[in-house]
Design a protein around this motif. Structure first.
Motif, PDB file in Angstrom:
ATOM      1  N   ALA A   1       0.828  -1.217   0.000  1.00 38.74           N
ATOM      2  CA  ALA A   1       0.000   0.000   0.000  1.00 38.74           C
ATOM      3  C   ALA A   1       0.859   1.263   0.000  1.00 38.74           C
ATOM      4  N   ARG A   2       1.948   1.261   0.724  1.00 35.12           N
ATOM      5  CA  ARG A   2       2.772   2.469   0.819  1.00 35.12           C
ATOM      6  C   ARG A   2       3.455   2.814  -0.498  1.00 35.12           C
ATOM      7  N   PHE A   3       3.657   1.803  -1.350  1.00 39.28           N
ATOM      8  CA  PHE A   3       4.311   2.083  -2.641  1.00 39.28           C
ATOM      9  C   PHE A   3       3.402   2.866  -3.600  1.00 39.28           C
ATOM     10  N   ILE A   4       2.093   2.849  -3.335  1.00 38.65           N
ATOM     11  CA  ILE A   4       1.150   3.572  -4.195  1.00 38.65           C
ATOM     12  C   ILE A   4       1.320   5.084  -4.051  1.00 38.65           C
ATOM     13  N   VAL A   5       1.684   5.523  -2.833  1.00 38.11           N
ATOM     14  CA  VAL A   5       1.839   6.974  -2.577  1.00 38.11           C
ATOM     15  C   VAL A   5       3.302   7.361  -2.424  1.00 38.11           C
ATOM     16  N   ASP A   6       4.198   6.478  -2.821  1.00 35.14           N
ATOM     17  CA  ASP A   6       5.631   6.777  -2.738  1.00 35.14           C
ATOM     18  C   ASP A   6       6.003   7.750  -3.867  1.00 35.14           C
TER      19      ASP A   6
ATOM     20  N   GLU B   1       5.238   1.873 -11.465  1.00 35.53           N
ATOM     21  CA  GLU B   1       5.327   1.118 -10.206  1.00 35.53           C
ATOM     22  C   GLU B   1       4.070   1.319  -9.367  1.00 35.53           C
ATOM     23  N   ARG B   2       3.598   2.586  -9.318  1.00 35.69           N
ATOM     24  CA  ARG B   2       2.388   2.857  -8.542  1.00 35.69           C
ATOM     25  C   ARG B   2       1.197   2.094  -9.113  1.00 35.69           C
ATOM     26  N   MET B   3       1.063   2.119 -10.417  1.00 30.22           N
ATOM     27  CA  MET B   3      -0.043   1.405 -11.051  1.00 30.22           C
ATOM     28  C   MET B   3       0.045  -0.105 -10.796  1.00 30.22           C
ATOM     29  N   PHE B   4       1.256  -0.650 -10.815  1.00 32.26           N
ATOM     30  CA  PHE B   4       1.446  -2.086 -10.545  1.00 32.26           C
ATOM     31  C   PHE B   4       0.936  -2.444  -9.165  1.00 32.26           C
ATOM     32  N   TRP B   5       1.270  -1.625  -8.156  1.00 34.17           N
ATOM     33  CA  TRP B   5       0.851  -1.910  -6.793  1.00 34.17           C
ATOM     34  C   TRP B   5      -0.646  -1.683  -6.599  1.00 34.17           C
ATOM     35  N   VAL B   6      -1.205  -0.737  -7.341  1.00 35.88           N
ATOM     36  CA  VAL B   6      -2.654  -0.559  -7.289  1.00 35.88           C
ATOM     37  C   VAL B   6      -3.362  -1.802  -7.797  1.00 35.88           C
ATOM     38  N   ILE B   7      -2.884  -2.323  -8.924  1.00 34.09           N
ATOM     39  CA  ILE B   7      -3.492  -3.530  -9.507  1.00 34.09           C
ATOM     40  C   ILE B   7      -3.354  -4.714  -8.549  1.00 34.09           C
ATOM     41  N   CYS B   8      -2.167  -4.870  -7.949  1.00 34.00           N
ATOM     42  CA  CYS B   8      -1.939  -5.980  -6.996  1.00 34.00           C
ATOM     43  C   CYS B   8      -2.870  -5.874  -5.806  1.00 34.00           C
ATOM     44  N   LEU B   9      -3.013  -4.653  -5.260  1.00 28.43           N
ATOM     45  CA  LEU B   9      -3.843  -4.459  -4.082  1.00 28.43           C
ATOM     46  C   LEU B   9      -5.314  -4.718  -4.398  1.00 28.43           C
ATOM     47  N   VAL B  10      -5.782  -4.206  -5.530  1.00 31.69           N
ATOM     48  CA  VAL B  10      -7.179  -4.432  -5.926  1.00 31.69           C
ATOM     49  C   VAL B  10      -7.436  -5.914  -6.184  1.00 31.69           C
TER      50      VAL B  10
ATOM     51  N   ALA C   1      -9.813 -11.095  -4.579  1.00 31.41           N
ATOM     52  CA  ALA C   1      -9.653 -12.520  -4.256  1.00 31.41           C
ATOM     53  C   ALA C   1     -10.112 -12.812  -2.827  1.00 31.41           C
ATOM     54  N   SER C   2      -9.807 -11.894  -1.892  1.00 29.71           N
ATOM     55  CA  SER C   2     -10.246 -12.071  -0.507  1.00 29.71           C
ATOM     56  C   SER C   2     -11.767 -12.057  -0.424  1.00 29.71           C
ATOM     57  N   TRP C   3     -12.390 -11.173  -1.191  1.00 32.68           N
ATOM     58  CA  TRP C   3     -13.850 -11.094  -1.192  1.00 32.68           C
ATOM     59  C   TRP C   3     -14.466 -12.387  -1.728  1.00 32.68           C
ATOM     60  N   LEU C   4     -13.845 -12.964  -2.766  1.00 27.11           N
ATOM     61  CA  LEU C   4     -14.345 -14.219  -3.312  1.00 27.11           C
ATOM     62  C   LEU C   4     -14.246 -15.352  -2.277  1.00 27.11           C
TER      63      LEU C   4
END
Length: 256
Positions: free
Chosen positions: A25-30, A37-46, A51-54
């Protein structure tokens, strides 16, 4: 009002992401990271949130529709449970030893030879008298050095002399019709409900129990000192069979 609220919300979200324990999460606002890099971490987090919701949804569905219940298994009552093999091995018979000894060596024989005969007929892993009397310099002339099974069978009792008054679930049956001869390292034994005793075409007693018949009960009388083994139908008694798997039967002893 909206112009003031937006920067405040942005700072709150940025502060949360910087200090969040969510991995990445912290890499998104780094500010030092590139937009890629920010977009990559956004995609990973979403993706991880999705997956957790499923998983949570599947767990809730399983709880509502396929809940695990712990109950006592009772289907065994519909099975036919086989009775264990009962194997009777004579362990001692001094009267018979004396009788055979008189037949072999006469009434005035050396009584130590009876101990030799006993060790051969009821071998239990030790042969002290046999080694002492029949080896070395002072060898007893009446010792024998071969055909041990012949002398053992002279001593050991037959099935008819060993077992009588047999009952299965309170129904009498002919003992020696179903107790078959079994050759073991303990000598000749007699076994019922064993796959190792007798020939395949010999009669077998139906010794199954179920919910209709109730627990099986085998009764018999022994006329000699014996060791009664309670084993699986494919097992054979040995010198190292655990003590929990046999009963030692002597005069005036009854087991239930």
């Amino acid at each position: 009002m909206n112009n003031r609220l937006c920067p405040l919300m942005s700072r709150v979200i940025e502060e949360y992401l910087k200090n969040s324990t969510l991995h990445g999460a912290r890499f998104i606002v780094d500010k030092d990271a590139s937009w890629i890099e920010r977009m990559f971490w956004v995609i990973c987090l979403v993706a991880s949130w999705y997956a957790s919701w499923l998983l949570i949804k599947a767990s809730l569905s399983a709880f509502e529709n396929n809940a695990i219940s712990f109950v006592v298994e009772s289907s065994f009552r519909d099975w036919n449970t086989n009775f264990p093999a009962i194997i009777v091995c004579e362990s001692k018979n001094m009267d018979r030893i004396q009788e055979v000894a008189e037949q072999l060596w006469g009434a005035d024989h050396d009584f130590t030879l009876e101990e030799v005969l006993s060790e051969i007929a009821f071998f239990r892993g030790e042969s002290y008298h046999t080694v002492h009397e029949c080896s070395g310099e002072e060898v007893t002339a009446s010792c024998f050095y071969s055909n041990f099974s012949y002398y053992a069978e002279l001593v050991r009792s037959s099935c008819l002399d060993s077992i009588s008054n047999c009952e299965w679930n309170n129904k009498p049956f002919e003992c020696c019709k179903y107790f078959h001869r079994m050759e073991t390292e303990l000598g000749i034994c007699y076994a019922i409900n064993s796959m190792q005793a007798g020939k395949h075409k010999m009669p077998k007693l139906n010794m199954y129990s179920n919910r209709n018949s109730g627990p099986g009960a085998l009764k018999m009388e022994l006329h000699t000192e014996a060791t009664v083994f309670i084993l699986g139908t494919e097992e054979v008694p040995t010198l190292v069979t655990p003590k929990t798997d046999f009963l030692v039967v002597g005069p005036y002893i009854s087991f239930v």
